[in-house]
Design a protein around this motif. Structure first.
Motif, PDB file in Angstrom:
ATOM      1  N   GLU A 115      -7.223 -45.284 -16.577  1.00 24.80           N
ATOM      2  CA  GLU A 115      -7.974 -44.679 -16.327  1.00 24.80           C
ATOM      3  C   GLU A 115      -9.358 -44.423 -15.477  1.00 24.80           C
ATOM      4  N   ALA A 116      -9.914 -45.609 -14.375  1.00 26.78           N
ATOM      5  CA  ALA A 116     -10.586 -45.840 -13.372  1.00 26.78           C
ATOM      6  C   ALA A 116     -10.208 -45.230 -12.406  1.00 26.78           C
ATOM      7  N   GLN A 117     -10.945 -43.974 -11.503  1.00 24.28           N
ATOM      8  CA  GLN A 117     -10.170 -42.723 -11.012  1.00 24.28           C
ATOM      9  C   GLN A 117     -11.280 -43.298  -9.438  1.00 24.28           C
ATOM     10  N   ASP A 118     -11.462 -44.155  -9.389  1.00 24.18           N
ATOM     11  CA  ASP A 118     -12.442 -44.733  -8.095  1.00 24.18           C
ATOM     12  C   ASP A 118     -11.269 -44.745  -6.731  1.00 24.18           C
ATOM     13  N   VAL A 119     -11.924 -44.221  -5.596  1.00 21.87           N
ATOM     14  CA  VAL A 119     -11.286 -44.635  -4.685  1.00 21.87           C
ATOM     15  C   VAL A 119     -10.991 -46.504  -4.683  1.00 21.87           C
ATOM     16  N   GLN A 120     -11.832 -46.837  -4.719  1.00 21.98           N
ATOM     17  CA  GLN A 120     -11.446 -49.118  -4.308  1.00 21.98           C
ATOM     18  C   GLN A 120     -10.609 -48.764  -5.730  1.00 21.98           C
ATOM     19  N   THR A 121     -10.249 -48.112  -6.600  1.00 21.71           N
ATOM     20  CA  THR A 121      -9.452 -49.068  -7.546  1.00 21.71           C
ATOM     21  C   THR A 121      -8.099 -48.310  -7.203  1.00 21.71           C
ATOM     22  N   PHE A 122      -7.365 -47.508  -6.830  1.00 25.55           N
ATOM     23  CA  PHE A 122      -6.587 -46.648  -5.788  1.00 25.55           C
ATOM     24  C   PHE A 122      -6.047 -47.461  -4.710  1.00 25.55           C
ATOM     25  N   ARG A 123      -7.020 -48.296  -3.622  1.00 25.26           N
ATOM     26  CA  ARG A 123      -6.747 -48.947  -2.638  1.00 25.26           C
ATOM     27  C   ARG A 123      -6.483 -49.764  -3.328  1.00 25.26           C
ATOM     28  N   GLU A 124      -6.770 -50.341  -3.760  1.00 24.20           N
ATOM     29  CA  GLU A 124      -6.318 -51.908  -4.817  1.00 24.20           C
ATOM     30  C   GLU A 124      -4.779 -51.791  -5.387  1.00 24.20           C
ATOM     31  N   ALA A 125      -4.389 -50.278  -5.603  1.00 24.43           N
ATOM     32  CA  ALA A 125      -3.598 -50.433  -6.846  1.00 24.43           C
ATOM     33  C   ALA A 125      -2.471 -50.089  -5.443  1.00 24.43           C
ATOM     34  N   ALA A 126      -2.700 -48.849  -4.382  1.00 22.26           N
ATOM     35  CA  ALA A 126      -1.815 -49.391  -3.450  1.00 22.26           C
ATOM     36  C   ALA A 126      -1.349 -50.573  -2.907  1.00 22.26           C
ATOM     37  N   ALA A 127      -2.441 -51.044  -2.703  1.00 26.08           N
ATOM     38  CA  ALA A 127      -2.125 -52.698  -1.813  1.00 26.08           C
ATOM     39  C   ALA A 127      -1.051 -53.255  -2.501  1.00 26.08           C
ATOM     40  N   GLN A 128      -1.023 -52.901  -3.645  1.00 32.76           N
ATOM     41  CA  GLN A 128      -0.595 -54.350  -4.804  1.00 32.76           C
ATOM     42  C   GLN A 128       0.636 -53.833  -5.154  1.00 32.76           C
ATOM     43  N   ILE A 129       1.233 -52.047  -4.456  1.00 34.53           N
ATOM     44  CA  ILE A 129       1.954 -51.722  -4.707  1.00 34.53           C
ATOM     45  C   ILE A 129       3.353 -51.741  -3.868  1.00 34.53           C
ATOM     46  N   GLY A 130       2.626 -51.492  -2.807  1.00 27.85           N
ATOM     47  CA  GLY A 130       3.180 -51.875  -1.328  1.00 27.85           C
ATOM     48  C   GLY A 130       2.696 -49.472  -0.864  1.00 27.85           C
ATOM     49  N   TYR A 131       2.993 -49.751   0.644  1.00 23.34           N
ATOM     50  CA  TYR A 131       3.110 -48.451   0.866  1.00 23.34           C
ATOM     51  C   TYR A 131       4.470 -48.026   0.857  1.00 23.34           C
ATOM     52  N   GLU A 158       1.162 -42.536   4.159  1.00 24.88           N
ATOM     53  CA  GLU A 158       1.772 -43.971   4.606  1.00 24.88           C
ATOM     54  C   GLU A 158       1.142 -44.952   5.127  1.00 24.88           C
ATOM     55  N   ARG A 159       0.228 -45.003   4.712  1.00 24.01           N
ATOM     56  CA  ARG A 159      -0.451 -46.181   5.665  1.00 24.01           C
ATOM     57  C   ARG A 159      -2.712 -46.044   4.553  1.00 24.01           C
ATOM     58  N   GLU A 160      -3.095 -47.037   4.760  1.00 25.18           N
ATOM     59  CA  GLU A 160      -4.677 -47.425   4.024  1.00 25.18           C
ATOM     60  C   GLU A 160      -5.369 -46.558   4.265  1.00 25.18           C
ATOM     61  N   ALA A 161      -5.480 -46.032   5.990  1.00 25.99           N
ATOM     62  CA  ALA A 161      -5.907 -45.908   6.623  1.00 25.99           C
ATOM     63  C   ALA A 161      -6.370 -43.987   5.917  1.00 25.99           C
ATOM     64  N   ASP A 162      -5.172 -43.465   5.282  1.00 26.89           N
ATOM     65  CA  ASP A 162      -5.223 -41.727   4.672  1.00 26.89           C
ATOM     66  C   ASP A 162      -6.094 -41.737   3.533  1.00 26.89           C
ATOM     67  N   LEU A 163      -5.425 -42.875   2.893  1.00 22.39           N
ATOM     68  CA  LEU A 163      -5.952 -43.398   1.112  1.00 22.39           C
ATOM     69  C   LEU A 163      -6.640 -42.254   0.457  1.00 22.39           C
ATOM     70  N   ALA A 164      -8.132 -42.702   1.324  1.00 21.68           N
ATOM     71  CA  ALA A 164      -9.296 -41.701   0.431  1.00 21.68           C
ATOM     72  C   ALA A 164      -9.561 -40.397   0.895  1.00 21.68           C
ATOM     73  N   GLU A 165      -9.167 -39.834   1.885  1.00 18.25           N
ATOM     74  CA  GLU A 165      -8.858 -38.191   2.657  1.00 18.25           C
ATOM     75  C   GLU A 165      -8.507 -37.687   1.346  1.00 18.25           C
ATOM     76  N   ALA A 166      -6.743 -38.416   1.491  1.00 15.08           N
ATOM     77  CA  ALA A 166      -5.222 -37.964   1.048  1.00 15.08           C
ATOM     78  C   ALA A 166      -6.250 -37.499  -1.020  1.00 15.08           C
ATOM     79  N   LEU A 167      -6.715 -38.752  -0.820  1.00 17.82           N
ATOM     80  CA  LEU A 167      -6.988 -38.569  -2.587  1.00 17.82           C
ATOM     81  C   LEU A 167      -8.392 -37.175  -2.685  1.00 17.82           C
ATOM     82  N   GLN A 168      -8.441 -37.211  -2.452  1.00 15.34           N
ATOM     83  CA  GLN A 168     -10.007 -36.774  -3.014  1.00 15.34           C
ATOM     84  C   GLN A 168      -9.825 -34.517  -2.087  1.00 15.34           C
ATOM     85  N   SER A 169      -8.196 -34.605  -1.496  1.00 19.78           N
ATOM     86  CA  SER A 169      -7.466 -33.832  -1.255  1.00 19.78           C
ATOM     87  C   SER A 169      -6.833 -33.004  -2.988  1.00 19.78           C
TER      88      SER A 169
END
Length: 667
Positions: free
Chosen positions: A143-159, A178-189
């Motif tokens: 349910e959590a939709q903040d960027v930090q939650t997705f950043r942690e989940a992506a790091a655990q899953i692996g890019y 493809e990489r953590e640096a692009d996650l926030a912008e991609a999530l917002q879009s």
């Protein structure tokens, strides 16, 4: 839902385009009256013209028309409709819409709202499948939709990871990161796209599986507890995470694997009390392992290939099930006849990253009907393709006794199709079907990127033979000034005949960025909209040196489609349709003195975000403006480092293709 007989004599289709036309076709065949709804700009659309009754919803954007539940229900009540078919997209997987229809005493031609709740949310569906023991792709569906939650989940899953709209489909709100640096912008879009398309911005993230096949199972359930699967479809050929080519059955799938996937799909449907048509989608890896991806609680765009290999009408089944009837066959009676392939014809620019195209359909020709040939479309020549809706014009479907027969038949259908006035993926589709890897059924979701060089070749210079054919077709397509009292007057000839002068003329033609001065040969003949040309066949050298033999050298006829629309000639050449016009030297001179500074809009659309301000320094690749067109977002990025000199647009503004948006000075 308890089995009950429902009286349905009038059906409202809460959608537009080809799906509305397709649903109404079956409804009329069953003796039902049909009701179309439309936005203000769809007033003259084909689905409106084909309906018995039409209701104007007003507005232009989906949020102001096709997504307004109250207006849709009011339209059904005012027109006397007892049932509503949602089509696909828009509100087709909206549980609130299904509940509102039921509360109004109307019939929803879809599953119960509870089933949409369970499977319409990708997150909820994955949790349900996990509890049922169906294998899942690793991911986060919470349910959590903040960027930090997705950043942690992506790091655990692996890019790389895949962001997906929890409530959507069709590639809307879907981004590969493809990489953590692009996650926030991609999530917002992705969240903005999801909110715009589905009214729900919730996202999930999962591992991006490399080289998978996309195989889906068509399921169908009635109100009596019966549920079966109608074989499978392979939908691996995709661009922008949207399907382009679909076929049934999936090539190379064993009977055992088909049964395993089909039974898993039926269990998923039964677990949520499903009723009606639905599709359970899986990722299939090279080892034959499959992973649940999502369930679409509606009719799919690609349902015609299932109809082709089963001989069933799925819309008719939807209507009968809604009336309370039982499924007419059992699982062991489901046919599997031959092979079918479907392609989606889009208004888009394959050479421009598949950006959608909007404009007027100056030319639109569909292939001839016949055995094993089907076209589902929702447009006609002269229609306006709007930037507010999905850019699909229609679907071409071919059936054959085997896959190769279906493939060749579909290639022939594509050769007969002509679209002019805006860019389409027609030639791109033909290259896919003609590619040796596709013919060999070497399919996975990376097919298009892997064969990009052949599928999206760099444009080359048009040959002399093209320009010669164009000149002949252009002259012969001119409307002759025939006198009513003398139809054979030489002054009406289109060949350039003049008294005392040579019978020829020179045309200055333009095609794209190329121009050529050409004299018509007079040897080609335009018959209707087919240009018949002849070329001499190369013979043996000894024969060629013989004067008598060379005079008798055989020729071969080749035929090209040629369509004249006002001052434009559309000529088919090597599977592509090229638009030619006469060069106007005065207009060309004026255009050469006109400058258009700044970065421009690549298509018609609306400005959803401005990310910079005048005077701001930016790096190469920085997103400057976000443009929304046809329910997808497109970022206008800085081509080089520099300073933003001026902004020529505002958020919420509608802009036309070519409009200057940002002026960027070099660093």
């Amino acid at each position: 839902m308890s089995p009950s007989a429902q009286r349905i004599t009038t059906l409202l289709v809460a959608n537009r385009g080809e799906i509305a036309c397709r649903v109404m076709r079956t409804a009329k065949a069953m003796g039902l009256n049909t009701v179309a709804v439309h936005s203000a700009i769809d007033r003259d659309a084909r689905h409106v013209c084909e309906a018995d009754v039409a209701v104007d919803l007003g507005g232009a954007k989906p949020a102001d028309s096709y997504l307004l539940i109250d207006k849709l229900i009011a339209a059904a009540q005012a027109s006397g409709a007892q049932a509503i078919h949602p089509g696909y997209g828009f509100l087709s997987e909206n549980a609130g819409f299904a509940r509102a229809i039921e509360a109004a005493g109307l019939v929803f031609l879809g599953p119960p709202a509870s089933a949409i709740d369970a499977m319409g949310s990708k997150s909820a569906a994955k949790a349900l499948m996990e509890a049922a023991g169906v294998p899942l792709v690793p991911g986060y569906h919470g349910e959590a939709q903040d960027v930090q939650t997705f950043r942690e989940a992506a790091a655990q899953i692996g890019y790389p990871v895949l962001l997906k709209a929890a409530a959507g489909g069709g590639g809307k709100g879907m981004k590969v990161v493809e990489r953590e640096a692009d996650l926030a912008e991609a999530l917002q879009s992705a969240q903005r796209e999801a909110q715009s398309a589905f009214g729900d911005s919730r996202m999930l993230v999962e591992k991006y599986v490399l080289k998978p096949r996309h195989v889906e199972i068509q399921v169908f359930a009635d109100q009596h507890g019966n549920c079966l699967y109608l074989n499978e479809r392979d939908c691996s050929i995709q661009r922008r995470h949207q399907k382009v080519v679909e076929e049934a059955p999936a090539p190379g799938l064993s009977a055992e694997l088909r049964r395993a996937m089909g039974e898993a799909a039926v269990k998923a449907a039964q677990a949520i009390g499903y009723v009606g048509a639905g599709t359970v989608e899986f990722l299939l890896d090279a080892r034959g392992q499959f992973f649940f991806m999502e369930m679409n609680t509606r009719l799919q765009v690609e349902h015609p290939v299932t109809e082709a290999i089963t001989g069933l009408d799925l819309v008719a089944w939807q209507i009968r099930v809604a009336r309370g009837e039982a499924l007419p066959i059992s699982q062991d009676q489901v046919p599997l006849l031959g092979h079918a392939i479907e392609v989606r014809l889009y208004a888009e620019d394959p050479d421009g990253d598949f950006l959608p195209a909007a404009g007027t359909l100056a030319l639109y020709r569909e292939p001839a009907a016949g055995p094993g040939r089907r076209v589902d479309s929702g447009v006609s020549e002269g229609d306006e393709v709007s930037p507010f809706y999905d850019p699909m014009l229609g679907k071409l479907i071919a059936w054959g006794d085997n896959r190769e027969e279906a493939r060749l038949r579909l290639l022939a259908m594509l050769d007969e199709t002509a679209v002019g006035g805006l860019k389409t993926n027609l030639a791109f589709l033909r290259r896919i079907l003609a590619h040796p890897a596709f013919a060999a059924a070497e399919l996975d979701t990376g097919f298009i990127p892997r064969h990009q060089a052949e599928l999206l070749p760099a444009p080359g210079e048009l040959p002399d033979a093209f320009w010669q054919a164009a000149a002949d077709a252009f002259v012969q397509s001119e409307a002759p000034a025939v006198r009513s009292d003398d139809p054979h007057s030489p002054w009406s000839e289109r060949s350039g005949w003049r008294a005392g002068l040579v019978s020829e003329t020179t045309l200055h033609l333009a095609c794209g960025s190329e121009q050529r001065r050409v004299q018509p040969s007079g040897t080609a003949q335009l018959i209707g909209e087919t240009l018949v040309c002849r070329s001499q066949l190369a013979g043996d050298q000894a024969v060629a040196e013989s004067t008598i033999a060379s005079k008798l050298a055989p020729t071969k006829a080749f035929r090209l489609q040629a369509f004249r629309r006002d001052e434009t000639l559309y000529l088919q050449w090597n599977g592509e349709l090229h638009a030619l016009t006469r060069v106007d030297p005065i207009a060309a001179a004026q255009a050469s003195h006109t400058t258009h500074g700044g970065l421009t809009a690549p298509m018609n659309g609306s400005i959803v975000r401005i990310l910079v301000e005048a005077g701001q320094a930016v790096e190469a690749g920085t997103a400057l403006v976000v443009l929304e067109a046809m329910k997808m977002e497109h970022s206008i990025r800085a081509p080089h480092a520099g300073t933003v000199k001026a902004l020529y647009c505002a958020e919420g503004e509608l802009v036309a293709e070519g409009t200057s948006l940002v002026e960027l000075e070099g660093a």
